[in-house]
Design a protein around this motif. Structure first.
Motif, mmCIF file in Angstrom:
data_model
loop_
_atom_site.group_PDB
_atom_site.id
_atom_site.type_symbol
_atom_site.label_atom_id
_atom_site.label_comp_id
_atom_site.label_asym_id
_atom_site.label_seq_id
_atom_site.Cartn_x
_atom_site.Cartn_y
_atom_site.Cartn_z
ATOM 1 N N ASP A 175 0.830 -1.210 0.000
ATOM 2 C CA ASP A 175 0.000 0.000 0.000
ATOM 3 C C ASP A 175 0.860 1.254 0.000
ATOM 4 O O ASP A 175 0.637 2.194 -0.767
ATOM 5 N N LYS B 107 -6.516 3.085 -9.237
ATOM 6 C CA LYS B 107 -7.505 2.187 -8.651
ATOM 7 C C LYS B 107 -6.975 1.559 -7.365
ATOM 8 O O LYS B 107 -7.722 1.387 -6.389
ATOM 9 N N PHE B 108 -5.700 1.202 -7.359
ATOM 10 C CA PHE B 108 -5.131 0.653 -6.127
ATOM 11 C C PHE B 108 -5.044 1.727 -5.050
ATOM 12 O O PHE B 108 -5.325 1.467 -3.880
ATOM 13 N N SER C 32 -8.280 2.356 -3.337
ATOM 14 C CA SER C 32 -8.793 1.296 -2.466
ATOM 15 C C SER C 32 -8.662 1.662 -0.992
ATOM 16 O O SER C 32 -9.328 1.056 -0.134
ATOM 17 N N GLU D 232 -12.944 -0.889 0.295
ATOM 18 C CA GLU D 232 -12.591 -2.217 0.778
ATOM 19 C C GLU D 232 -11.081 -2.407 0.728
ATOM 20 O O GLU D 232 -10.442 -2.246 -0.306
ATOM 21 N N LEU E 136 -7.393 -4.130 0.673
ATOM 22 C CA LEU E 136 -6.827 -5.289 -0.006
ATOM 23 C C LEU E 136 -6.680 -6.422 1.006
ATOM 24 O O LEU E 136 -6.182 -6.218 2.116
ATOM 25 N N PRO F 281 -8.844 -4.994 -6.157
ATOM 26 C CA PRO F 281 -10.080 -4.297 -5.751
ATOM 27 C C PRO F 281 -11.269 -4.754 -6.587
ATOM 28 O O PRO F 281 -11.271 -4.631 -7.813
ATOM 29 N N GLU G 147 -14.319 -3.559 -6.803
ATOM 30 C CA GLU G 147 -15.114 -2.498 -7.408
ATOM 31 C C GLU G 147 -14.558 -2.060 -8.761
ATOM 32 O O GLU G 147 -15.313 -1.715 -9.669
ATOM 33 N N ASP G 148 -13.234 -2.115 -8.893
ATOM 34 C CA ASP G 148 -12.586 -1.659 -10.129
ATOM 35 C C ASP G 148 -11.868 -2.807 -10.839
ATOM 36 O O ASP G 148 -10.955 -2.575 -11.628
#
Length: 530
Positions: free
Chosen positions: A339, A406-407, A410, A414, A416, A435, A437-438
């Motif tokens: 992250d 997109k990462f 996140s 939600e 990872l 993710p 959603e994406d």
């Protein structure tokens, strides 16, 4: 703050070098994640593992930690080591680093130590060569092979049991040594496996070798030992030393002299090696800052480098977690490091957009600057069409930005989640969920950038998609620094008032003992796996 260098005024951080280098940030990723150290649960317990005696060479402070890791045990083929530091090479650096007191080295050669190797004679154990593993002749009645190891204080006798040497002798279809006569190829295969078996018996962490039978896709699978070439060993050794708090870019092959630096300078130099175009930016921004009495552009360029630097540090933390036996703590460390690294890489791109915004004099607020904004890119295209074209719809940079955004996003939804995978006798692997959603947008962009395999994407459970964290970060880092260099190359910094960048200012300072000498940059780059 300004510095006077060689009669010229430069900004306080004389950054990097505009040089022709080939950077492969994913190299260490492929080595460390594809060839993992062995977790403690998979290793036999033995009392021979040692811990460093001292915390550091510096004065002790209350919060100065001791070295967190035990000594690294390395078996190395003697012919790989060099005995002269004057000829600078990866092998010379590797040989020097292996002399570090945190590393326990055992040398090996098929014919035993050379005549020049030191010997110790004892009335109880006879003669032995300290620091060597010496193989004995095979027993006439079987496959058992004995060997001796020792140091200045003790000698140990070991034995190799089993039929591994016999299997190697009969492995006539193996491609190794295919150009040799059958009898010679047989002997070489057997010798190679015996070297690996010695490394297994002494519980080595690494066996550094170029032996054909131990390399390649059909290589021999050693038990609890990581077999690697010198080129693969150097970044692994660099990672280990960094995790011990050791930041050096040169060490003599006799171990008597080394150059060390701070952690910050080490990673800062590593980041600059990935960003050779930064030298041009730094020179131009320094000139502009003096003329305009405005240090915003130098601050933005330094921020860009700093974020890549911190991504590299997070990459080290990720590799460390991936090389530990899977548990909740190491899994949490891996996800946190991933992250953090992705956020810093996105931050580097954002900083580059802010810098471009000021260089081009775009009138809207800098808060609107961003490569993901089509309105802002249209404004960039007015004065720098080639720069804006880097992020055209469907371009590699645009797909990369889609994945990275997109990462990063996140963190707002939600989190990872991890998945531990165990396949056969292979070590456990940590995967991270994509993710949901994406998901389709991410997969579409990955498909456009080398395919999902290159990004480490797998599907194991409930049709959810996961990725190997090291491969994901390695691919992202490699592509982000390539895009950053393109951005800096296409930015018309010469349009700034009072800026005149000459070709000589786009090269490293010609100072072998300077802060960014060739040796320092190469030593750090090689250890980082670039």
């Amino acid at each position: 703050m300004l510095l006077m260098v060689a009669g010229q005024i430069a900004w306080c951080w004389p950054i990097g070098a505009m040089i022709e280098i080939v950077c492969h940030p994913a190299n260490l990723t492929r080595i460390v994640c594809g060839m993992r150290f062995n977790s403690s649960s998979d290793r036999r317990r033995r009392p021979g593992f040692a811990w460093p005696d001292d915390a550091s060479d510096d004065a002790r402070e209350l919060f100065e930690p001791r070295p967190p890791l035990r000594k690294l045990v390395v078996q190395v083929d003697h012919e790989i080591l060099v005995d002269d530091s004057s000829s600078w090479s990866k092998e010379a650096l590797l040989s020097g680093l292996l002399t570090h007191p945190y590393v326990q080295v055992v040398r090996y050669a098929d014919g035993g130590p050379p005549p020049s190797a030191a010997r110790i004679t004892s009335p109880w154990s006879g003669e032995h060569a300290p620091g060597w593993a010496v193989l004995h002749q095979r027993h006439e009645d079987g496959e058992v092979r004995g060997f001796t190891t020792g140091d200045e204080q003790s000698v140990s006798e070991h034995a190799i049991y089993g039929n591994s040497a016999l299997i190697a002798r009969n492995d006539r279809n193996h491609p190794a040594y295919g150009s040799l006569a059958p009898d010679e190829a047989l002997k070489r295969r057997e010798a190679d496996v015996l070297g690996a078996r010695v490394a297994e018996e002494i519980s080595a962490d690494l066996y550094i070798t170029r032996r054909d039978y131990l390399s390649g896709e059909a290589k021999y699978r050693a038990k609890n030992v990581l077999l690697c070439t010198p080129g693969e060993a150097l970044p692994l050794l660099g990672l280990y030393l960094r995790r011990q708090g050791v930041f050096i870019y040169f060490r003599g092959v006799d171990g008597k002299f080394q150059y060390r630096c701070s952690r910050r300078l080490y990673f800062f130099t590593g980041a600059l090696e990935l960003l050779p175009s930064m030298w041009r930016w730094s020179t131009a921004f320094g000139q502009y800052a003096i003329a305009a009495n405005d240090d915003t552009l130098p601050a933005l360029s330094s921020s860009l480098v700093q974020r890549v630097e911190r991504a590299l540090q997070s990459r080290d933390e990720l590799f460390t977690a991936l090389n530990m036996h899977g548990n909740r703590d190491s899994t949490d460390d891996a996800l946190r490091s991933l992250d953090t690294a992705l956020i810093f890489l996105m931050g580097a791109l954002d900083a580059s957009a802010r810098a471009v915004h000021r260089v081009l004099g775009i009138s809207v607020t800098p808060r609107n600057a961003g490569w993901q904004s089509r309105n802002w890119l249209d404004r960039v295209a007015i004065s720098a069409p080639k720069l804006a074209a880097i992020f055209d719809e469907g371009s590699e940079a645009q797909h990369l930005l889609e994945i990275l955004r997109k990462f990063r996003n996140s963190v707002h939804g939600e989190a990872l989640s991890p998945l531990t995978v165990k396949e056969g006798s292979d070590p456990e692997r940590i995967l991270v969920s994509l993710p949901r959603e994406d998901l389709q947008a991410i997969l579409n962009s990955m498909d456009a950038l080398g395919g999902r395999d290159a990004w480490g994407v797998e599907s194991h459970w409930d049709n959810r998609m996961h990725a190997e964290p090291g491969a994901l970060l390695g691919e992202t880092l490699e592509r982000v620094v390539a895009v950053l260099n393109r951005i800096m190359q296409e930015t018309p910094v010469e349009s700034l008032p009072d800026v005149h960048v000459t070709p000589a200012q786009c090269t490293p300072p010609n100072d072998p003992s300077g802060r960014y000498s060739d040796m320092k940059r190469e030593g750090i780059r090689w250890q980082l796996g670039f």
